[in-house]
Design an enzyme around this catalytic site. Structure first.
Site, PDB file in Angstrom:
ATOM      1  N   ASP A 280       0.914  -1.241   0.015  1.00  0.00           N
ATOM      2  CA  ASP A 280       0.032   0.032   0.011  1.00  0.00           C
ATOM      3  C   ASP A 280       1.007   1.330  -0.039  1.00  0.00           C
ATOM      4  O   ASP A 280       1.754   1.402   0.721  1.00  0.00           O
ATOM      5  CB  ASP A 280      -1.028  -0.115   1.295  1.00  0.00           C
ATOM      6  N   ASP A 390      -6.958  -4.678  -4.708  1.00  0.00           N
ATOM      7  CA  ASP A 390      -7.446  -4.264  -3.236  1.00  0.00           C
ATOM      8  C   ASP A 390      -8.165  -2.867  -3.284  1.00  0.00           C
ATOM      9  O   ASP A 390      -8.110  -2.084  -2.554  1.00  0.00           O
ATOM     10  CB  ASP A 390      -6.046  -3.956  -2.678  1.00  0.00           C
ATOM     11  N   HIS A 600      -5.252   3.850  -3.116  1.00  0.00           N
ATOM     12  CA  HIS A 600      -6.750   3.402  -2.709  1.00  0.00           C
ATOM     13  C   HIS A 600      -6.609   3.162  -1.203  1.00  0.00           C
ATOM     14  O   HIS A 600      -7.683   2.486  -0.670  1.00  0.00           O
ATOM     15  CB  HIS A 600      -6.944   2.021  -3.399  1.00  0.00           C
TER      16      HIS A 600
HETATM   17 ZN   LIG Z   1      -4.191  -2.251  -0.590  1.00  0.00          ZN
END
Ligand SMILES: [Zn+2]
Length: 1096
Positions: A280, A390, A600
């Protein structure tokens, strides 16, 4: 060799014995996790390391500064710092700080021929470096605690020095217990303890056997009930343990080899295994730490590639590659080599893995534009698939956007998280709102972080929703979210299950191979039309409101600056090539920073407070750079503002003429002042520190006609329908009417609270007015809901919040107070305090000649787990409502017939949504909001949430929220709602800047740069083309959902025009579009996006 069945019949005991044998797990598991029940049964894991050596000297140095400070200290400078003595048990903190260790070992001759590892454990992530500072390896507390110094030590006695860079955070951010994902705000005072730092001799024979038994145990437990093969696996493992106990390890190994050599049948299902490491880009840690996470994770993969030649690793997000290139050039060089070999595979094609709902259509295209540019430049390749495993839902326009950038494949898995309905496919043809189709695969293991366990491998077959339609699927393995990626253990296990009877084939492969296999079976696939709605995480349309506000405003600011620069370029306006290129580069940089924050977990608002702070800081930089560029090019185009500048000029970036009352805090020359209205709202609740692009507290209102895509002189127009305010009284309630000939707003006051009713003045002769909202309701009233999700605080609005709707309880109400009464603009305000001392001032505004009633809300939000919405019970009968999405719109139900309808209780929309029956309806417009709930024709716009994890202060500040209602007759298309929504965003909800230009120079015709003669066609990008000289790229789309023919008119002379894709590559080089030099003809299908290169 054949397997002997155990002479004992109790399979639970046999399985228990095997489980104990492998109980400590290969390599990485913490010894304290030993299964107590296994005391006394020999655990083979304890034999993995046969001897250990302590360090001879250990020193430490703390890097000054906290989060991200590592970027300011070159590694080579750190190596020569004065380190202080250190020891095991030392503590390192606080969270986000960096500490360096310098450790000395002496490796004696007795280690000759042995496999030597370095073992390290601090509970935090860390990077191992050699004495020159080069990265050697990485440590992550849960799964990577060793580094292979040598597989066969030479025996030359030597002193070795290593440096270890300790990052005070775990895989999932700071201050939490390893192994447990905790989305609470980080415990920033947490300290990590150095538990282990030693040399150890590794027993590779034991490691092999342990992995053998581990896989056999997996097969035994998973297949026992259904398959003889499960028993065979169990008996093989049992016999291996007997042999190992007798020290017959070679024989034990052969037994396993023989078992794993027993192959599958020809038609067995095939899984394409791909290493993956979902990092991430920011989430429970900041962008700065992500850079180091990438280095640690990816370097580890490069190391594994040396030992496992079959290993293929997929990796997304150009931004992360860019960081590695910048901060870890050595690693990047090695990555490039592995990309060339087709083993380190860039995927996705985007700048970051973006949110799938909130970014604009143009942002989506730029994600690919900049992402693919990077992959092409650095690796000589473009990604062939969109990769977004995701993200919290996927726009129905994605298929066309993909096609427009040359991609027709898509991989995700997130819909497996849906709470209500199980998505019926893992493989399907996805058809977007325009009819574009792409091939989609969801890895049937429903995960992108699988660990090579037999359980997940079998789930990847049994869980598939398309059995019989396709005979393959993806198997994504590797630790992820916080980085990490595949480990040696996973690769070992996958070697054993490549082709073994009882399991599917598990072949290492590429996304290309997977999609080619799927494409060969695509005739069997079903089709899914429209968006991929995730039935969870729908609070992310609202959380971290200001990030969303910035994103919307900057998307629009970028569009405007690109257009101004395109005008300057095409009119040869005193440009110096070098300067101009530099400025274009700055625009690219602004885009990339905006795209970064579309990650995201950032734009959805599911990040920690530090990430929010970073995002705001980045937005402010973009804002300042764009303001600078806007000023430079306005000045170039308008020859600067001379001292006697007295011609007020205004810029309209939209491709149609706009006539409306604008609000501006700019000074207007005296000559014009007499025909404008000065309005003062309220200074107290405004914060002047805030960026512009919102209504100012004091402004002039003036009705102007603005030519399309260019500059117009501000020549005040007399309104044909001035706005008036008329007061009346009725017993104890005060009343007033606000009217502009199109709308009649009646305001009644009950206990200090204004209750509004709105009528649309009809164009029909047979009746004068149509009530817009249902009788005896309170349209525009605020409601507060309890908002306590089951787990994912920032992410989820659960359906049960709807049952807790309460009308806002106002204290200390003030108003309504009329602040402006026409003729150009009227406004009244209403303020109150509510809840935990939250307070707001709401301005209700009506402008002359406008069909829009607007609300400007300034609110200081101080609640906890509350959801604030504004509600409008519309007096229509509509079974579906329409929502704007990227370059188009779609419908969703207003009822809950089915579980699929019911699950969509909170949905996303962009600038507008509409609810209509055949003859009339209402369009709702916002300047920065995305969450909607519509049921039984009652529209709720989601304004603010107040989650406390992972940001304990999420949205606890002042917000400026601007929304509007546009009641209309006919359809929203015929009413011009779509264009009105653009106009509201660019002019209505902004402090519109007025430039004062010298009279002598205000003669240039910088107007009507690009326009169309069809109302359905909207141009959203007019920019300088990036790879060809003397050309612009213009992009347009059909916005009504119908077929459109249009003439595109140019304000400059074009030499040739060619259609191109979203990456600005010509579609067909041999064919140019017919043009007379000043215009060209286009045809668009419903919602079609087209891009053109216009040479001049
Ligand atoms: Zn993610």
């Amino acid at each position: 060799m054949s397997t002997t069945g155990s002479q004992h019949k109790n399979k639970a005991a046999t399985l228990g014995r095997i489980k104990c044998f492998i109980s400590r797990g290969p390599l990485s598991k913490n010894p304290t996790q030993l299964n107590k029940k296994c005391d006394g049964i020999p655990s083979f894991a304890s034999q993995l390391y046969t001897e250990t050596l302590p360090f001879t000297r250990l020193e430490k140095w703390k890097l000054p500064g906290g989060n991200g400070s590592w970027q300011k200290f070159p590694v080579h400078d750190i190596l020569s710092e004065v380190f202080l003595p250190a020891n095991l048990g030392d503590k390192f903190g606080p969270v986000w700080s960096t500490h360096w260790l310098k450790v000395h070992f002496n490796l004696p001759k007795t280690l000759e021929g042995k496999e030597v590892h370095l073992r390290f454990s601090s509970g935090s992530e860390a990077t191992l470096r050699d004495f020159q500072g080069s990265v050697l390896g990485a440590f992550s507390p849960d799964f990577r605690n060793e580094y292979i110094i040598s597989k066969e030590w030479s025996g030359n006695e030597s002193d070795i020095v290593y440096f270890i860079e300790i990052a005070c955070n775990g895989m999932f951010g700071g201050g939490m217990i390893a192994d447990n994902l905790n989305i609470s705000p980080p415990d920033e005072a947490f300290e990590y303890t150095l538990q282990r730092l030693e040399i150890a001799v590794f027993n590779r024979v034991a490691y092999k056997l342990l992995n053998d038994v581990d896989v056999l145990y997996g097969m035994a437990t998973e297949l026992l009930e259904t398959d003889h093969r499960g028993y065979q696996a169990m008996y093989t493992a049992n016999e291996m343990i007997n042999l190992i106990t007798e020290n017959k390890t070679q024989k034990a190994g052969q037994l396993a080899d023989a078992f794993f050599a027993e192959k599958n049948g020809d038609k067995v299902h095939t899984l394409i295994a791909m290493g993956h490491c979902h990092i991430d880009t920011a989430w429970l840690w900041t962008y700065d730490e992500t850079i180091r996470k990438c280095a640690r994770s990816w370097h580890s993969q490069l190391q594994l590639m040396k030992d496992y030649p079959e290993f293929v690793f997929t990796c997304s997000q150009a931004q992360q590659f860019y960081w590695i290139k910048k901060y870890y050039p050595e690693i990047f060089t090695n990555i490039k080599e592995m990309v060339k070999q087709g083993r380190f595979i860039p995927v996705g094609g985007t700048w970051v893995e973006l949110d799938g709902l909130l970014p604009s259509g143009e942002s989506f295209i730029r994600q690919f534009f900049y992402g693919q540019q990077f992959f092409q430049k650095e690796f000589g390749m473009k990604c062939k698939e969109f990769w977004l495993p995701d993200t919290f839902g996927y726009s129905g326009q994605i298929p066309q956007i993909l096609k427009h950038v040359g991609i027709d494949r898509f991989l995700t898995q997130k819909l497996s998280w849906s709470m209500v309905n199980k998505f019926p496919h893992h493989n399907f043809i996805w058809e977007g709102i325009d009819g574009s189709q792409v091939l989609v695969h969801f890895p049937p293991g429903d995960s992108y972080t699988m660990t090579a366990s037999v359980k997940e491998i079998l789930k990847s077959v049994t869980n598939s929703q398309d059995k019989g339609r396709v005979n393959c699927g993806a198997y994504l393995f590797g630790h992820g979210d916080g980085g990490g990626g595949p480990t040696m253990e996973m690769l070992e296990k996958l070697r054993r299950v490549r082709n073994v009877d009882g399991l599917p084939k598990v072949e290492m492969g590429t996304p290309d191979k997977l999609f080619e296999m799927l494409a060969s079976e695509s005739r069997n696939l079903c089709k899914w039309v429209g968006e991929l709605y995730l039935e969870l995480h729908n609070g992310t349309y609202t959380s971290q409101a200001k990030i969303k506000w910035y994103n919307r405003k900057l998307e629009q600011f970028l569009m405007e600056v690109e257009l101004i620069m395109a005008i300057a370029y095409s009119t040869d306006c005193a440009l110096q090539e070098e300067e101009f290129r530099k400025d274009l580069h700055l625009v690219d940089k602004c885009w990339k920073r905006l795209l970064l924050n579309q990650f995201h977990d950032v734009i959805p608002g599911s990040c920690i407070e530090r990430v929010k702070d970073d995002a705001w800081r980045i937005y402010k930089c973009v804002w300042s750079d764009l303001t600078k560029l806007q000023t430079i090019y306005n000045n170039k185009l308008l020859f600067g503002a001379a001292d006697n500048a007295n011609v007020p000029v205004i810029f309209n970036p939209l491709c149609w003429e706009v006539t409306q009352v604008i609000c501006s805090s700019s000074a207007i020359p005296q000559s014009v002042n007499s025909t404008v209205q000065t309005v003062v709202l309220d200074d107290k609740c405004f914060d002047e520190e805030e960026e512009g692009r919102k209504l100012p507290h004091k402004f002039v209102a003036v009705l102007v006609k603005m030519v399309p895509t260019g500059y117009s002189q501000v020549i005040p127009v007399e309104p044909s329908l001035p706005v008036t305010v008329r007061k009346t009284t009725n017993n104890n309630t005060s009343l007033f009417n606000m009217s502009n000939g199109k709308l009649n707003l009646k305001v009644e006051t009950l206990n200090g609270i204004p209750v509004e009713s709105l009528a649309l003045v009809s164009s029909r002769q047979d009746y004068n007015e149509v009530e817009v909202f249902k009788k005896d309701t309170k349209p525009g009233m605020f409601y507060v809901f309890d908002d306590v999700p089951l787990f994912w605080d920032s992410w989820d609005a659960m359906d049960y919040h709807l049952e807790t709707r309460k009308e806002l309880e106002c204290r200390d109400t003030s108003g309504p107070i009329i602040l402006a009464d026409g003729p150009l603009l009227s406004a009244y305000k209403w303020s109150c305090t509510f809840g935990s001392s939250s307070n707001f001032t709401r301005y209700t505004i009506m402008r002359a000649d406008s069909p829009i009633l607007e609300y400007f809300l300034i609110i200081d939000w101080k609640e906890s787990h509350k959801f604030l919405k504004v509600e409008f019970p519309v007096d229509v009968l509509a079974r579906e409502a329409t929502y704007e999405i990227q370059y188009g719109h779609l419908q969703r139900p207003t009822h809950i017939n089915t579980s699929w309808d019911m699950a969509k209780f909170e949905v996303s929309g962009h600038k507008w949504m509409d609810i209509s029956q055949a003859d009339r309806g209402v369009t709702f417009i916002t300047d920065s909001k995305y969450g909607w709930h519509v049921r039984d024709n009652v529209v709720q716009l989601s304004l603010l949430r107040s989650p406390k994890s992972p940001d304990g202060n999420c949205d606890m500040h002042k917000h400026y929220i601007h929304y509007a209602i546009l009641p209309h007759e006919g359809t929203f298309q015929s009413a011009g709602s779509i264009r009105k929504a653009y106009e509201f965003n660019f002019f209505g909800a902004n402090d519109v800047s007025i430039l004062n230009v010298d009279q002598d120079y205000w003669k240039r015709g910088m107007t009507n740069m690009v326009t169309t003669d069809n109302e359905a066609v909207i141009l959203e990008a007019i920019k300088v083309a990036y790879q060809v000289n003397r050309a612009l790229c213009i992009r347009m789309y059909e916005s009504f959902g119908g077929s459109a023919r249009a003439r595109v008119n140019l304000g400059f002379s074009a030499t040739k025009i060619e259609e191109c894709d979203g990456l600005e590559n010509p579609l067909d080089e041999s064919k140019y579009v017919d043009t007379d030099g000043n215009s060209f003809q286009i045809r668009l299908n419903p919602f079609q996006i087209k891009s053109f290169l216009v040479y001049f």
